[in-house]
Write an enzyme that holds these catalytic residues in place. Structure first.
Site, mmCIF file in Angstrom:
data_model
loop_
_atom_site.group_PDB
_atom_site.id
_atom_site.type_symbol
_atom_site.label_atom_id
_atom_site.label_comp_id
_atom_site.label_asym_id
_atom_site.label_seq_id
_atom_site.Cartn_x
_atom_site.Cartn_y
_atom_site.Cartn_z
ATOM 1 N N LYS A 53 0.838 -1.202 0.000
ATOM 2 C CA LYS A 53 0.000 0.000 0.000
ATOM 3 C C LYS A 53 0.877 1.259 0.000
ATOM 4 O O LYS A 53 0.613 2.215 -0.735
ATOM 5 C CB LYS A 53 -0.935 -0.009 1.217
ATOM 6 C CG LYS A 53 -2.018 -1.077 1.114
ATOM 7 C CD LYS A 53 -2.765 -1.300 2.414
ATOM 8 C CE LYS A 53 -3.752 -2.448 2.268
ATOM 9 N NZ LYS A 53 -4.399 -2.851 3.525
ATOM 10 N N GLN A 97 -4.483 -1.548 9.759
ATOM 11 C CA GLN A 97 -4.410 -2.879 9.145
ATOM 12 C C GLN A 97 -4.994 -3.921 10.106
ATOM 13 O O GLN A 97 -4.629 -3.983 11.270
ATOM 14 C CB GLN A 97 -2.938 -3.214 8.819
ATOM 15 C CG GLN A 97 -2.742 -4.523 8.096
ATOM 16 C CD GLN A 97 -3.361 -4.547 6.698
ATOM 17 O OE1 GLN A 97 -3.288 -3.564 5.959
ATOM 18 N NE2 GLN A 97 -3.990 -5.657 6.341
ATOM 19 N N ASP A 120 -10.871 2.845 4.418
ATOM 20 C CA ASP A 120 -11.286 1.444 4.270
ATOM 21 C C ASP A 120 -12.809 1.330 4.176
ATOM 22 O O ASP A 120 -13.340 0.275 3.830
ATOM 23 C CB ASP A 120 -10.793 0.610 5.473
ATOM 24 C CG ASP A 120 -9.625 -0.298 5.102
ATOM 25 O OD1 ASP A 120 -9.414 -0.527 3.890
ATOM 26 O OD2 ASP A 120 -8.936 -0.774 6.016
#
Ligand code: NAD
Length: 308
Positions: A53, A97, A120
């Protein structure tokens, strides 16, 4: 003849568009979108994901930063750090994460992220907006990256508007993939069924589907004979299987070799959904940055493009 959907190539096209838009935004406003990624613990798979990422963010001109915490961190400290990032105007996107260690409640952490920085798309406010859509998502809605990537792949094969009225089956009901996927398909006028671990007659459900999105995490669960000729199959599953000689490889939830020659189109694993997930994360960061600038009365123009 089955089309193998090249997620790498489609994601590269999306990233090129994002890079051009980031360059325009920086030239217009002097502001560079910033993505702040928080990683807790030492899980090698999670570390590999966040490094990808960070690297991809850099390549499109987004300022991607990784902050690491020990696996023993307490929930309060992590939430306090998120509060600081929420208040920092230079940070446009925050990603924690997953998975998190057991002493930290995932829900508490996800709910701590400001909805406007929730790249997200897991905050209940964003999930709720997605669940209550009456048409395609607006530009300022942060939609979970994997389902949005799947939707873009489906539109690539079926065309925009091509989902309308199609019978779509989503295998899996997680809040990360299955549920938001079903909401997106519904928002694009598909006739949606969700199946899960307690569903009966899975093979029959699959046979009825014109669109199948498999997000289960069981290697080769969906057999070729379960698929209808002409179906479009998106395989989200990532499963590592080990051979007797000690080597390992990644496979999806669909028995790929059996599906070839039977269905109209299918994504491979790897090289299908995965690259789209990262590209959609970068796009969400750009969207979050634009929305922030628009709220401040700067750079308010959304470029004309697909809202899917
Ligand atoms: P999850 O474990 O949270 O959910 C799995 C779902 O599958 C559950 O809803 C469960 O009810 C259902 N299920 C389990 N066994 C089943 C069965 N036998 N029949 C039907 N349904 C069954 O997983 P998740 O986070 O949604 O991820 C699913 C898969 O997608 C995993 O392999 C994961 O690694 C992968 N994934 C890939 C990406 C990507 O970018 N490509 C992103 C996220 C997840």
């Amino acid at each position: 003849m089955t089309r193998v959907i090249d997620g790498r190539a489609i994601a590269a096209t999306l990233r090129a568009r994002i890079a051009a838009e980031v360059a325009d935004l920086v030239a217009e406003t002097g502001v560079r979108p910033r993505l702040h990624v928080l990683l807790v613990g030492e899980d090698p798979a999670s570390l590999a994901y966040v490094r990808t990422k960070e690297k991809m963010a850099r390549e499109v001109g987004i300022d991607g930063r990784l902050e690491r915490f020990p696996g023993t961190i307490g929930e309060a400290r992590l939430v306090a750090r998120i509060a600081e990032l929420n208040a920092d105007p230079a940070v446009h996107g925050i990603l924690v994460q997953l998975p998190l260690p057991p002493q930290v409640r995932t829900s508490a952490v996800l709910e701590a992220i400001a909805p406007g920085k929730d790249v997200d798309g897991f905050h209940p406010l964003n999930a709720g907006r997605l669940a209550t859509l009456s048409g395609p998502p607006p530009e300022d809605l942060l939609v979970p990256c994997t389902p949005r990537g799947c939707l873009l792949l489906l539109e690539e094969v079926l065309g925009r508007g091509g989902l309308c009225g199609k019978r779509a089956l989503v295998l899996g009901r997680s809040t990360i993939v299955g549920r938001p996927m079903a909401a997106l398909l519904l928002a694009h006028d598909a006739t949606v069924t969700i199946a899960h671990s307690k569903s009966r007659e899975l093979a029959e459900e699959c046979r009825r589907a014109e669109i199948l999105v498999a997000a289960v995490g069981r290697p080769g669960l969906v057999r070729g004979a379960w698929l209808s000729a002409g179906a479009v199959v998106v395989d989200v599953g990532i499963n590592r299987i080990r051979a007797a000689d000690g080597t390992s490889r990644l496979v999806g939830d669909v028995a790929f070799a059996e599906a070839l020659g039977r269905v109209a189109a299918i994504t491979p694993v790897p090289g299908g959904v995965g690259p789209m997930t990262v590209a959609c994360l970068l796009d969400n960061t750009l969207r979050a940055c634009r929305a922030r600038l628009a709220a401040e009365g700067r750079g308010s123009r959304w470029p004309r493009r697909s809202s899917s």
